[in-house]
Design a protein around this motif. Structure first.
Motif, PDB file in Angstrom:
ATOM      1  N   TYR A  24       0.852  -1.188   0.000  1.00 22.32           N
ATOM      2  CA  TYR A  24       0.000   0.000   0.000  1.00 22.32           C
ATOM      3  C   TYR A  24       0.889   1.239   0.000  1.00 22.32           C
ATOM      4  O   TYR A  24       1.865   1.325   0.753  1.00 22.32           O
ATOM      5  CB  TYR A  24      -0.939  -0.009   1.200  1.00 22.32           C
ATOM      6  CG  TYR A  24      -1.750  -1.279   1.261  1.00 22.32           C
ATOM      7  CD1 TYR A  24      -2.789  -1.503   0.364  1.00 22.32           C
ATOM      8  CD2 TYR A  24      -1.417  -2.280   2.165  1.00 22.32           C
ATOM      9  CE1 TYR A  24      -3.503  -2.688   0.384  1.00 22.32           C
ATOM     10  CE2 TYR A  24      -2.132  -3.470   2.196  1.00 22.32           C
ATOM     11  CZ  TYR A  24      -3.173  -3.667   1.298  1.00 22.32           C
ATOM     12  OH  TYR A  24      -3.857  -4.855   1.312  1.00 22.32           O
ATOM     13  N   VAL A  25       0.538   2.194  -0.855  1.00 16.80           N
ATOM     14  CA  VAL A  25       1.371   3.373  -1.077  1.00 16.80           C
ATOM     15  C   VAL A  25       0.536   4.627  -0.860  1.00 16.80           C
ATOM     16  O   VAL A  25      -0.515   4.801  -1.493  1.00 16.80           O
ATOM     17  CB  VAL A  25       1.934   3.380  -2.512  1.00 16.80           C
ATOM     18  CG1 VAL A  25       2.841   4.590  -2.714  1.00 16.80           C
ATOM     19  CG2 VAL A  25       2.670   2.083  -2.814  1.00 16.80           C
ATOM     20  N   SER A  26       0.990   5.511   0.009  1.00 21.95           N
ATOM     21  CA  SER A  26       0.319   6.803   0.183  1.00 21.95           C
ATOM     22  C   SER A  26       1.085   7.868  -0.587  1.00 21.95           C
ATOM     23  O   SER A  26       2.296   7.778  -0.779  1.00 21.95           O
ATOM     24  CB  SER A  26       0.234   7.178   1.663  1.00 21.95           C
ATOM     25  OG  SER A  26       1.522   7.277   2.243  1.00 21.95           O
ATOM     26  N   LEU A  62       1.015   5.526   6.485  1.00 23.59           N
ATOM     27  CA  LEU A  62       0.138   4.362   6.567  1.00 23.59           C
ATOM     28  C   LEU A  62       0.598   3.456   7.701  1.00 23.59           C
ATOM     29  O   LEU A  62       1.798   3.227   7.882  1.00 23.59           O
ATOM     30  CB  LEU A  62       0.167   3.571   5.255  1.00 23.59           C
ATOM     31  CG  LEU A  62      -0.267   4.313   3.994  1.00 23.59           C
ATOM     32  CD1 LEU A  62      -0.035   3.443   2.765  1.00 23.59           C
ATOM     33  CD2 LEU A  62      -1.740   4.718   4.091  1.00 23.59           C
ATOM     34  N   ASN A  63      -0.364   2.943   8.444  1.00 22.41           N
ATOM     35  CA  ASN A  63      -0.083   1.993   9.511  1.00 22.41           C
ATOM     36  C   ASN A  63      -0.989   0.787   9.294  1.00 22.41           C
ATOM     37  O   ASN A  63      -2.210   0.879   9.476  1.00 22.41           O
ATOM     38  CB  ASN A  63      -0.348   2.641  10.879  1.00 22.41           C
ATOM     39  CG  ASN A  63       0.206   1.826  12.017  1.00 22.41           C
ATOM     40  OD1 ASN A  63       0.024   0.612  12.076  1.00 22.41           O
ATOM     41  ND2 ASN A  63       0.873   2.481  12.947  1.00 22.41           N
ATOM     42  N   CYS A  73      -4.646   5.536   7.936  1.00 21.36           N
ATOM     43  CA  CYS A  73      -3.965   6.528   7.105  1.00 21.36           C
ATOM     44  C   CYS A  73      -4.085   7.899   7.752  1.00 21.36           C
ATOM     45  O   CYS A  73      -5.159   8.289   8.205  1.00 21.36           O
ATOM     46  CB  CYS A  73      -4.583   6.554   5.710  1.00 21.36           C
ATOM     47  SG  CYS A  73      -3.875   7.823   4.607  1.00 21.36           S
ATOM     48  N   GLN A  74      -2.957   8.629   7.776  1.00 21.55           N
ATOM     49  CA  GLN A  74      -2.987  10.019   8.205  1.00 21.55           C
ATOM     50  C   GLN A  74      -2.903  10.931   6.988  1.00 21.55           C
ATOM     51  O   GLN A  74      -2.078  10.711   6.093  1.00 21.55           O
ATOM     52  CB  GLN A  74      -1.810  10.337   9.145  1.00 21.55           C
ATOM     53  CG  GLN A  74      -1.983   9.783  10.539  1.00 21.55           C
ATOM     54  CD  GLN A  74      -1.432   8.369  10.633  1.00 21.55           C
ATOM     55  OE1 GLN A  74      -0.230   8.164  10.555  1.00 21.55           O
ATOM     56  NE2 GLN A  74      -2.307   7.388  10.794  1.00 21.55           N
ATOM     57  N   ASP A  75      -3.758  11.939   6.973  1.00 24.45           N
ATOM     58  CA  ASP A  75      -3.723  12.993   5.958  1.00 24.45           C
ATOM     59  C   ASP A  75      -3.098  14.214   6.608  1.00 24.45           C
ATOM     60  O   ASP A  75      -3.612  14.711   7.621  1.00 24.45           O
ATOM     61  CB  ASP A  75      -5.143  13.291   5.471  1.00 24.45           C
ATOM     62  CG  ASP A  75      -5.279  14.685   4.892  1.00 24.45           C
ATOM     63  OD1 ASP A  75      -4.389  15.080   4.116  1.00 24.45           O
ATOM     64  OD2 ASP A  75      -6.267  15.376   5.211  1.00 24.45           O
ATOM     65  N   THR A 396       4.755   9.141  -0.105  1.00 25.22           N
ATOM     66  CA  THR A 396       5.111   9.420   1.296  1.00 25.22           C
ATOM     67  C   THR A 396       5.360   8.166   2.117  1.00 25.22           C
ATOM     68  O   THR A 396       6.074   8.220   3.123  1.00 25.22           O
ATOM     69  CB  THR A 396       4.004  10.243   1.968  1.00 25.22           C
ATOM     70  OG1 THR A 396       2.754   9.562   1.832  1.00 25.22           O
ATOM     71  CG2 THR A 396       3.904  11.638   1.343  1.00 25.22           C
ATOM     72  N   CYS A 397       4.775   7.023   1.721  1.00 25.68           N
ATOM     73  CA  CYS A 397       4.918   5.815   2.531  1.00 25.68           C
ATOM     74  C   CYS A 397       4.546   4.601   1.684  1.00 25.68           C
ATOM     75  O   CYS A 397       3.651   4.670   0.841  1.00 25.68           O
ATOM     76  CB  CYS A 397       3.980   5.902   3.757  1.00 25.68           C
ATOM     77  SG  CYS A 397       4.171   4.554   4.953  1.00 25.68           S
TER      78      CYS A 397
END
Length: 402
Positions: A24-26, A62-63, A73-75, A396-397
């Protein structure tokens, strides 16, 4: 500078593929992308299979709570007044379904789940722009509720005023005992320490670790040589500083009076003790290999290598690449430099190793791509790329679903 060539297996579209692994990619472009990595007889294919905009506008971290089937997910909220926290259920094929979303203090960039893994559990967020830490209680069905927030201030800017104008928490780290949360604060030159109540999981700030003024601690990782918390070996904490471009190890102890105590053991530039890093290099992520033998750091903005541009028809088409540093972990907490390897592009903001440790996925913010490299488990050295997906925006992650 060496020339890295991307594997030709990326172009093989008609090979028979084996079992798939999802990642998973943010990205700051507003989406979470599910990538699928398949392999057969040593050949790999990496492709994008799903995209979800539920964490928009600026997903930063992402966690994956893999045992419970949820992705958090944090925005960061770069373009709006607040950040947000979102949860998604994860299907076997990697498709994400939004479960819950709530506004947060601005600037969440990292999170860690803490508490009783089978009972009451919470998630702690580091808010870079918001100069704060917040915590949220997690429910078994993937929803969550606000628990608390702790704000920090500075009496005056730090030695690097452009970056240390205010406290800037950058990560939340759970210690090996599961009793404390550490928060590297780039703006305040502190690693903040929190304990938490076993019943309510509310955080209480304790005496922090002070680092070199102007060094800007960003991320960290714990290591115990025998791999056992509370075992026969000393626990060490490795802190990477973004502004000082260093990695420092501390021997960690647990005083009877409570909290944590630290003794500095070793420090080095992230390029190794006998190397000189280019001006402007900004170390970012740090991780311990799954076999507990090596430490890996990503270096942004060093342009240390020339690589073949992925997907380019002309083999003479090259671009600059930032780097990954690999160190051997020594029993006394010191480090031995082993390798500087290409990261696959520009600004490796974050990377993660798979469960076996023979693959490393690198999220390249400015190149807008994820590159997966082979990694030799025995030597710890990073090798050739085996997969790349481009056009992902400001990555970002990237996390493995294993």
């Amino acid at each position: 500078m060496g020339l890295l060539r991307f594997s030709s297996t990326l172009l093989a579209s008609f090979i028979t593929l084996g079992q798939a692994t999802n990642l998973y990619v943010s990205s700051y472009n507003g989406s979470i992308t599910t990538l699928e990595l398949t392999s057969q007889n040593g050949s790999y294919q990496l492709r994008s299979v799903y995209e979800n905009a539920g964490c928009s506008p600026n997903p930063s971290w992402l966690n994956l709570d893999q045992p419970h089937g949820y992705l958090y997910c944090q925005d960061e909220g770069l373009t709006v007044a607040n950040g947000s926290l979102s949860s998604f259920s994860v299907a076997e094929d990697g498709e994400l379904t939004l479960v819950d979303k709530a506004a947060t203090i601005t600037g969440p960039v990292n999170s860690v789940i803490y508490g009783n893994r089978t009972g009451l559990r919470s998630i702690a967020l580091a808010h870079y722009a918001g100069s704060a830490v917040s915590s949220w209680t997690l429910s078994p069905n993937g929803t969550f509720s606000f628990l608390q927030s702790e704000f920090f201030t500075l009496a005056q800017p730090g030695p690097v005023p452009s970056r240390q104008d205010a406290p800037h928490p950058h990560e939340t780290i759970l210690d090996p005992t599961g009793q404390f949360i550490l928060v590297p604060d780039l703006g305040a030159d502190l690693v903040r320490i929190f304990g938490f109540d076993a019943t309510t999981e509310r955080l209480t700030e304790l005496t922090p670790l002070k680092v070199v003024p102007g060094s800007g601690p960003r991320h960290g990782a714990f290591w115990t040589p025998d791999g056992v918390s509370g075992g026969n070996s000393t626990t060490f904490l490795y802190i990477v500083t973004e502004l000082g471009q260093t990695v420092t190890s501390y021997a960690v102890s647990y005083p009877a009076a409570g909290g944590l105590a630290f003794e500095e053991v070793y420090t080095s530039k992230t390029y190794g003790a006998n190397r000189t890093e280019p001006a402007g290099t900004a170390p970012a992520e740090v991780a311990i290999s799954p076999d507990n033998r090596f430490l890996v750091i990503s270096n942004r903005n060093d342009s240390a290598f020339s690589i073949q541009s992925p997907g380019a028809d002309n083999s003479s088409s090259v671009e600059l690449s930032d780097s990954l540093s690999t160190f051997q972990l020594n029993q006394d907490g010191t480090l031995t430099f082993r390798q500087l390897a290409p990261a696959g592009g520009s600004y490796p903001r974050q990377f993660s190793l798979n469960k076996v440790g023979d693959l490393v996925a690198v999220g390249l913010q400015y190149s807008g791509r994820v590159v997966i490299f082979k990694r030799d488990v025995e030597s710890g050295l990073v090798g050739d790329s085996v997969g790349v997906v481009q056009g992902l925006g400001n990555v970002t992650c990237v996390v493995w679903d294993e």
